[in-house]
Scaffold this motif. Structure first.
Motif, PDB file in Angstrom:
ATOM      1  N   SER A  38       0.819  -1.212   0.000  1.00  0.00           N
ATOM      2  CA  SER A  38       0.000   0.000   0.000  1.00  0.00           C
ATOM      3  C   SER A  38       0.858   1.270   0.000  1.00  0.00           C
ATOM      4  CB  SER A  38      -0.940  -0.003   1.207  1.00  0.00           C
ATOM      5  OG  SER A  38      -0.196  -0.029   2.398  1.00  0.00           O
ATOM      6  N   LEU A  43       2.229   0.837  -5.635  1.00  0.00           N
ATOM      7  CA  LEU A  43       1.108   0.785  -6.579  1.00  0.00           C
ATOM      8  C   LEU A  43       1.573   1.153  -7.990  1.00  0.00           C
ATOM      9  CD1 LEU A  43      -1.905   0.558  -7.274  1.00  0.00           C
ATOM     10  CD2 LEU A  43      -2.152   2.946  -6.605  1.00  0.00           C
ATOM     11  N   GLU A  44       2.357   2.220  -8.093  1.00  0.00           N
ATOM     12  CA  GLU A  44       2.836   2.645  -9.412  1.00  0.00           C
ATOM     13  C   GLU A  44       3.769   1.595 -10.024  1.00  0.00           C
ATOM     14  OE1 GLU A  44       1.741   4.915 -11.177  1.00  0.00           O
ATOM     15  OE2 GLU A  44       0.756   6.322  -9.824  1.00  0.00           O
ATOM     16  N   ARG A  47       1.502  -1.382 -11.502  1.00  0.00           N
ATOM     17  CA  ARG A  47       0.612  -1.145 -12.635  1.00  0.00           C
ATOM     18  C   ARG A  47       1.145  -1.621 -13.997  1.00  0.00           C
ATOM     19  NH1 ARG A  47      -1.991   4.662 -10.672  1.00  0.00           N
ATOM     20  NH2 ARG A  47      -3.858   3.751  -9.735  1.00  0.00           N
ATOM     21  N   ILE A  69      -6.367  -1.750  -4.214  1.00  0.00           N
ATOM     22  CA  ILE A  69      -5.241  -1.951  -5.144  1.00  0.00           C
ATOM     23  C   ILE A  69      -5.516  -3.147  -6.037  1.00  0.00           C
ATOM     24  CG2 ILE A  69      -2.794  -2.544  -5.321  1.00  0.00           C
ATOM     25  CD1 ILE A  69      -2.419  -1.270  -2.567  1.00  0.00           C
ATOM     26  N   THR A 214       4.762  11.032  -1.484  1.00  0.00           N
ATOM     27  CA  THR A 214       3.820   9.977  -1.113  1.00  0.00           C
ATOM     28  C   THR A 214       3.210  10.327   0.241  1.00  0.00           C
ATOM     29  OG1 THR A 214       5.513   8.738   0.056  1.00  0.00           O
ATOM     30  CG2 THR A 214       5.186   8.188  -2.263  1.00  0.00           C
ATOM     31  N   ALA A 215       2.369   9.426   0.739  1.00  0.00           N
ATOM     32  CA  ALA A 215       1.752   9.640   2.047  1.00  0.00           C
ATOM     33  C   ALA A 215       2.827   9.803   3.122  1.00  0.00           C
ATOM     34  CB  ALA A 215       0.834   8.475   2.381  1.00  0.00           C
ATOM     35  N   LYS A 230       5.447   7.777  -9.591  1.00  0.00           N
ATOM     36  CA  LYS A 230       5.428   7.217 -10.937  1.00  0.00           C
ATOM     37  C   LYS A 230       6.833   7.227 -11.543  1.00  0.00           C
ATOM     38  CE  LYS A 230       1.786   7.394 -14.299  1.00  0.00           C
ATOM     39  NZ  LYS A 230       0.707   8.253 -14.771  1.00  0.00           N
TER      40      LYS A 230
END
Lengths: 273, 436
Positions: A38, A43-44, A47, A69, A214-215, A230
């Motif tokens: 997470s 995530l990037e 993908r 996700i 990011t977070a 990304k």
């Protein structure tokens, strides 16, 4: 070295070749395993593999996030997404969990270890519990995972393990040496593991991002030095296919950190950054 | 750093919060208000800005939820941009049913403004293609809204300017395409008369129609322009199209004040009109240059300098052509040239949106350099013509209309107010909802 070039071809085929899914891949899709799935970079990273119809095993604490996700990756074309809710904060636990996961899902082709906490250096220096957790999450848990992966992937003699370290690990700075030293441990551990796994055909990549939006860094002011997740994940995928052992991303950090590492101590110790 | 709208109006938020996960919003009831969602900031005026309180940044909430390749129904989170949607859908043979003039728009923003495109006469607004949406309200309600359930809230949220709660995700019905290309025709028109004539005959056979008008041309050149119409190309390879690198160039700084003046605008319009020699030009072009020509220049709003630009977009009913002509007269007399003037006829397809802007008639969109007092005066003059004709202004573009102008054009605003989430506020709504 023969295995190395075979591997390079394989990852090239998976990531670059357009729509030429071989029969073998259809039956046995590329298996991507992500610890700390997470995180913003994870995530990037996942993908483009989903676009190429890979299958995934995602490990993180939060089930709701993992489900969101997994929906994204399925929609993009993932063959299968297995989610595992597990708190990666101890060596033995992470080791045992990784062994169990591999037993159930088979050894992965590509691994990303992306979990970590940043923490505030001043607060960490006042809280033994927080410092303990920082080292358990950032150092001990990844080591446990890497130990389990070494066994499984070494046996199969192929695959890539990318581990997210940080430029902060290159030299302990006054403002974030707690986090920096956890990442330093990761950089050194992966450096040695790379040498150890090289003859076995498994490639270990040490990823050293600078600040990433990011977070994790949301509380920090945005700066032009901050890269997007990304961009960082694209660099990681490129480094995997080109077999760059240590990736600085964005690349200007290689030069910045070269200078910082070479500053004489009497100057460096007076810098408060 | 405070947020800006596309017209470079400065937000007054105290705080901003990035939304990474749908579940982050489940705690909305505990957040201190007021709040407002902010996507990619392409609204020109102040409808995406807040005075005090917290701006909720949604563009990271950009994951897909589900896609059915048989029906073309796509579910995604509200922060997904049209750019990312198309990157996904075009190779699979599907296109967004309604596209605004930029692809840097989030789905949440597209719904909140009930955006329209060059095919309004055929497909209405984007709200006509939204099957359902997931809405989080500050009283803790977490709702699936559609025409079948929570209908009133569904209608209020489409075109509801983000005030009815936080849109977390939506399902949209895409349209099938055979090719990523558009067969486009550009026809030089000599005046408004010719525009009306071509427009009438194009509705039937063309999915997309729009016209660029040279509002600097005088005398017998008045109202001249280029009528653009097109259809999705038939046949071809969906993957052959190498998408436009985005953006090609970027305005790194604000252009100095003098860049756009009466003479440069006239020169630009002159050049644009004469760039095409023949009466009719037919081209097959990628969807990027056809739908999003301005996206090729990153931060193109900076061409207008530090003070930014003002957009004026209005609609007048189809039978009020005289008022439309008056608008052109008034602009010409003011000497404040519009760099880009776009004219299009809206069809009669009604949107489910309660506050939706488009309705049958002619819509005119103009860009002006922000000249302070002078611009305000001109805009208020134009407002009078529009209101008298029974027309209205587009909130997504507006920065200046008075509360009275808004309330006259949108008499349903009082009913809409009942659906506004008490924790949500925007600078636009503060401005137009004052009483008296």
């Amino acid at each position: 070295m023969v295995d190395q070039s075979k591997l390079a071809q394989e990852s090239n085929r998976n990531l670059r070749a357009k729509d030429k899914e071989s029969e073998k891949e259809k039956k046995n899709p590329h298996h991507v395993m992500i610890f700390g799935a997470s995180s913003g970079i994870a995530l990037e990273f996942a993908r483009p593999f989903a676009d190429r119809k890979a299958r995934f095993t995602l490990i993180a604490r939060d089930e709701d996030k993992l489900k969101d996700i997994s929906a994204d990756l399925y929609t993009r074309g993932a063959k299968n997404v297995a989610i595992v809710c597990y708190s990666l904060d101890a060596l033995e636990g992470s080791y045992a969990a990784t062994k169990e996961i591999i037993k159930q899902t088979e050894a992965p082709d590509t691994v990303l270890i992306a979990h970590g906490i940043l923490g505030d250096n001043d607060a960490l220096m006042k809280s033994p519990q927080a410092m303990d957790l920082l080292f358990r999450v950032n150092v001990l848990s990844p080591i446990g995972i890497l130990m389990a992966l070494e066994e499984a992937m070494g046996e199969r003699k192929r695959g890539t393990i990318a581990v997210i370290s940080s430029v902060a690990g290159d030299r302990g700075r006054a403002s974030n040496f707690a986090y920096g030293s956890t990442k330093s441990a990761i950089s050194e551990f992966t450096s040695g593991l790379r040498a150890r796994l090289l003859p076995k055909g498994v490639f270990v990549l040490t990823v050293k991002p600078g600040m990433v939006a990011t977070a994790m860094t949301e509380h920090l002011p945005r700066s032009p030095l901050m890269a997007s997740p990304k961009k960082v994940s694209r660099d990681i995928i490129k480094a995997i296919s080109q077999k760059t052992p240590v990736l600085y991303t964005p690349s200007f950090w290689r030069l910045i950190m070269f200078i910082i590492r070479h500053l004489p101590e009497f100057i460096f110790s007076r810098l408060k950054f | 750093m405070p947020t800006h709208s596309w017209g470079r109006i400065k937000g007054q938020e105290k705080d901003s919060k990035i939304l990474h996960w749908r579940k982050d919003a489940f705690a909305l009831s505990q957040w201190t208000g007021p709040v407002l969602a902010y996507g990619l900031g392409r609204s020109y005026g102040d409808s995406c800005l807040i005075n005090g309180g917290t701006l909720i940044q949604t563009s990271q909430l950009n994951k897909f939820r589900h896609f059915d390749p048989e029906t073309g129904r796509l579910s995604c989170e509200a922060g997904l941009s049209i750019e990312d949607l198309l990157k996904f859908s075009v190779p699979r043979g599907w296109f967004i049913p309604v596209s605004p003039g930029t692809k840097y728009v989030t789905m949440g923003g597209a719904i909140a403004n009930d955006v329209h495109g060059k095919n309004h006469h055929r497909r209405g607004t984007i709200g006509c293609h939204i099957i359902d949406l997931e809405l989080m309200r500050s009283n803790g309600e977490h709702l699936q809204c559609s025409l079948q359930q929570e209908e009133a809230l569904f209608r209020a949220t489409i075109g509801g300017l983000g005030l009815t709660g936080l849109i977390l995700s939506c399902t949209i019905q895409l349209i099938p395409i055979e090719s990523p290309y558009i067969d486009a025709e550009m026809i030089k028109t000599t005046g408004l008369g010719e525009f009306f004539e071509i427009d009438r005959t194009s509705d039937q056979d063309y999915e997309y129609t729009v016209s660029w008008i040279d509002c600097m041309a005088k005398g017998d050149q008045r109202g001249r322009g280029v009528f653009i119409r097109g259809n999705h190309a038939k046949g071809g390879d969906l993957r052959s199209y190498s998408k436009q690198k985005s953006p090609l160039i970027t305005m790194p700084i604000d252009a100095p004040e003098f860049t756009l003046n009466r003479f440069t605008i006239k020169a630009f319009n002159e050049a644009y009109y004469h760039k095409q020699f023949s009466k009719l030009k037919m081209v097959r072009q990628g969807f990027d240059p056809f739908f999003y020509p301005l996206d090729a220049v990153g931060n193109w709003n900076r061409i207008y300098g530090k003070k930014g630009l003002l957009q004026y977009q209005c609609t007048v009913p189809t039978n009020k052509v005289e008022d439309l002509k008056q608008l052109f007269d008034r602009i010409e007399r003011s000497g404040q040239g519009s760099f880009l003037a776009v004219l299009k006829r809206f069809g009669n397809i009604a949107s489910p949106g309660m506050m939706s802007y488009p309705s049958e008639g002619y819509t005119l969109a103009l860009d002006f350099r922000n000249q302070g007092r002078k611009s305000i005066e001109l805009f208020h003059e134009l407002d009078k013509i529009v209101i008298r004709a029974g027309g209205k202004l587009y909130p997504a573009k507006d920065a200046l209309m008075s509360a009275l102008t808004f309330q006259t054009a949108y008499p349903q605003w009082k009913e809409f107010e009942r659906y506004i989430d008490p924790k949500f506020q925007s600078m636009f709504w503060e401005r137009v909802s004052t009483r008296g």
